[in-house]
Design a protein around this motif. Structure first.
Motif, short mmCIF file in Angstrom:
data_model
loop_
_atom_site.label_atom_id
_atom_site.label_comp_id
_atom_site.label_asym_id
_atom_site.label_seq_id
_atom_site.Cartn_x
_atom_site.Cartn_y
_atom_site.Cartn_z
N MET A 143 0.84 -1.19 0.00
CA MET A 143 0.00 0.00 0.00
C MET A 143 0.88 1.25 0.00
N ASN A 144 0.63 2.18 -0.95
CA ASN A 144 1.42 3.40 -0.99
C ASN A 144 0.92 4.39 0.06
N THR A 145 1.63 5.51 0.19
CA THR A 145 1.34 6.45 1.28
C THR A 145 -0.05 7.05 1.16
N LEU A 146 -0.42 7.50 -0.04
CA LEU A 146 -1.72 8.13 -0.21
C LEU A 146 -2.87 7.15 0.01
N GLU A 147 -2.67 5.87 -0.33
CA GLU A 147 -3.69 4.86 -0.05
C GLU A 147 -3.81 4.61 1.44
N SER A 148 -2.67 4.64 2.15
CA SER A 148 -2.71 4.45 3.60
C SER A 148 -3.40 5.61 4.28
N VAL A 149 -3.30 6.81 3.68
CA VAL A 149 -4.00 7.97 4.24
C VAL A 149 -5.51 7.74 4.24
N LYS A 150 -6.03 7.20 3.16
CA LYS A 150 -7.47 6.91 3.10
C LYS A 150 -7.88 5.96 4.22
N ALA A 151 -7.06 4.94 4.45
CA ALA A 151 -7.37 3.98 5.51
C ALA A 151 -7.33 4.65 6.88
N LEU A 152 -6.38 5.56 7.08
CA LEU A 152 -6.28 6.28 8.35
C LEU A 152 -7.49 7.18 8.56
N CYS A 153 -7.97 7.78 7.48
CA CYS A 153 -9.16 8.65 7.58
C CYS A 153 -10.39 7.85 7.99
N GLN A 154 -10.51 6.68 7.44
CA GLN A 154 -11.68 5.85 7.72
C GLN A 154 -11.66 5.28 9.13
N LYS A 155 -10.47 5.18 9.70
CA LYS A 155 -10.32 4.63 11.06
C LYS A 155 -9.36 5.54 11.82
N ARG A 156 -9.81 6.77 12.10
CA ARG A 156 -8.92 7.77 12.70
C ARG A 156 -8.43 7.38 14.08
N ASP A 157 -9.22 6.62 14.83
CA ASP A 157 -8.85 6.32 16.21
C ASP A 157 -7.88 5.14 16.34
N ARG A 158 -7.59 4.48 15.23
CA ARG A 158 -6.79 3.25 15.31
C ARG A 158 -5.41 3.50 15.92
N ARG A 159 -4.69 4.49 15.40
CA ARG A 159 -3.34 4.76 15.90
C ARG A 159 -3.37 5.25 17.35
N ALA A 160 -4.36 6.09 17.67
CA ALA A 160 -4.47 6.58 19.04
C ALA A 160 -4.73 5.44 20.02
N ARG A 161 -5.56 4.48 19.63
CA ARG A 161 -5.82 3.33 20.51
C ARG A 161 -4.55 2.49 20.68
N GLU A 162 -3.78 2.34 19.60
CA GLU A 162 -2.52 1.59 19.71
C GLU A 162 -1.57 2.26 20.70
N LEU A 163 -1.44 3.58 20.58
CA LEU A 163 -0.53 4.32 21.45
C LEU A 163 -1.00 4.27 22.90
N ARG A 164 -2.30 4.32 23.12
CA ARG A 164 -2.80 4.23 24.48
C ARG A 164 -2.49 2.85 25.06
N GLY A 165 -2.58 1.84 24.22
CA GLY A 165 -2.23 0.50 24.68
C GLY A 165 -0.77 0.37 25.05
N GLU A 166 0.07 1.25 24.47
CA GLU A 166 1.50 1.26 24.79
C GLU A 166 1.82 2.15 25.99
N GLY A 167 0.77 2.72 26.60
CA GLY A 167 0.97 3.52 27.80
C GLY A 167 0.94 5.03 27.59
N LYS A 168 0.73 5.50 26.36
CA LYS A 168 0.66 6.93 26.09
C LYS A 168 -0.70 7.48 26.53
N LYS A 169 -0.70 8.73 27.00
CA LYS A 169 -1.95 9.39 27.35
C LYS A 169 -2.44 10.18 26.13
N ILE A 170 -3.69 9.98 25.77
CA ILE A 170 -4.28 10.62 24.59
C ILE A 170 -5.19 11.75 25.05
N ILE A 171 -4.89 12.96 24.57
CA ILE A 171 -5.66 14.14 24.95
C ILE A 171 -6.46 14.63 23.74
#
Length: 384
Positions: free
Chosen positions: A1-29
């Motif tokens: 998957m190229n970068t611009l295609e991955s952007v579409k996936a990120l838009c459709q699931k905006r919370d995915r990365r934030a949930r991953e980071l919270r699982g790693e112990g980061k605080k999401i504001i």
């Protein structure tokens, strides 16, 4: 998957990365509005997450708490919150952008529980006393979020965070430079998708995403087509790539914007000052052109043209720099700040020879057929 295609996936699931980071112990504001100083959240070691509504999700639960005669963007954000879709947030911060956001803050914090919440009172007038007031507000926010995160936020940490965001803004401007070509190397809808995706991740990841998108846009063989007119989009509460895509489907290239998710909060760097809160106060008060601020040219006596230039001159500058043939002003229903400005914006741009189309929407594009007819008629007029 190229970068611009991955952007579409990120838009459709905006919370995915934030949930991953919270699982790693980061605080999401989570934060509402670009008037929030992300640099301080980042300096506290937390991840800023811009809360956006969902144009594809009907407002149901949220209307049990908010009047329908309320900004549909704010209602949508609150609605997805009470439905539990923001349950990954550790904190919620809101600035005094407008009465709708100010009014929803208490309702939000009472019904959508997070471990941390804070309200920043951002002045509406540009004046030295307002600068000092906002600086004190930012100092209070710095102390509160530092206490929550368990860190002492030094001036050095804030300065380092400012440099990270300034680098991000530089990449953001490089991305927009690609739109000056004819046809633009990135479509307007692609740019909005990149911005929406980037606002859900740490600044260093967003910068890496921008670098990848810029490189791909300049090297790919299949690029956006040249359309009949180059247009600018400005207004309030527009974070939906579908509206920009609709304009492009009607036969235009959207090459520049004056939007909260776009150029307003990301076009100017934060000045590096001895006390970094001075630079942040200047940025979020004086370098952020928006209808919620009372701007003055400072010229005595002030003429109407002086006033219009002080308030909307940046729009005309963008139009000239990006070779724009017309401007589409998008306003949300019940968005008083921008709606009060629309007649003056129309006068100022038309006097400068720029055609203007003003449209009002409910954020959900429920009248898409009507919007299409209006846009097509406008484009036909400016292409003659």
């Amino acid at each position: 998957m190229n970068t611009l295609e991955s952007v579409k996936a990120l838009c459709q699931k905006r919370d995915r990365r934030a949930r991953e980071l919270r699982g790693e112990g980061k605080k999401i504001i989570g934060y509402l509005s670009a008037y929030l100083p992300k640099e301080i959240i980042n300096a506290a070691g937390c991840v800023p997450y811009r809360i956006l509504g969902d144009p594809n999700e009907p407002i149901t639960d949220g209307d049990n708490f908010l009047e329908q005669a309320c900004c549909p963007f704010v209602r949508s954000c609150f609605d997805i919150g009470v439905k539990g879709r923001l349950d990954f947030l550790d904190g919620f911060v809101a600035p005094h952008y407008c009465h709708n956001i100010e009014g929803v803050y208490d309702i939000w914090t009472y019904n959508i529980k997070t471990d941390f919440s804070h309200f920043i009172d951002v002045p509406h007038t540009i004046h030295p006393s307002c600068h000092e007031f906002l600086k004190e507000e930012l100092a209070m926010f710095k102390d509160k979020i530092g206490e929550f995160a368990g860190v002492a936020i030094s001036n050095q940490k804030i300065s380092e965070s400012i440099l990270q965001y300034n680098e991000n803004r530089d990449l953001f401007r490089q991305m927009y430079e690609l739109r000056k070509q004819d046809p633009p190397l990135l479509s307007g809808s692609e740019v909005i998708e990149i911005i929406v995706a980037g606002s859900s991740m740490p600044v260093e990841e967003y910068s890496a995403l921008l670098k990848g998108c810029i490189e791909e846009a300049t090297t790919r063989t299949k690029r956006p087509e040249r359309k009949g007119a180059r247009v600018m989009v400005m207004g309030s509460g527009l974070d939906n790539p579908a509206f920009i895509e609709l304009i492009e489907q009607c036969g235009a290239n959207v090459v520049i914007d004056d939007l909260s998710v776009g150029t307003r909060g990301q076009w100017h760097d934060v000045e590096i000052t001895q006390d970094p809160l001075d630079g942040l106060a200047t940025m979020y008060l004086e370098k952020f052109p928006c209808s919620r601020n009372c701007r003055s040219s400072g010229l005595p006596p002030e003429t109407r043209q002086d006033d219009l230039r002080a308030r909307f001159g940046h729009i005309l500058d963008f139009a000239h720099d990006f070779d724009v043939a017309g401007v589409i002003v998008y306003t949300l229903r019940y968005c008083d700040p921008i709606q009060y400005d629309v007649p003056d914006i129309e006068d100022y741009l038309r006097e400068a020879g720029l055609p203007v189309l003003s449209v009002e929407d409910d954020y959900f594009m429920s009248g898409q057929g009507k919007l299409r007819t209006m846009i097509e008629a406008f484009l036909e007029m400016i292409e003659r």
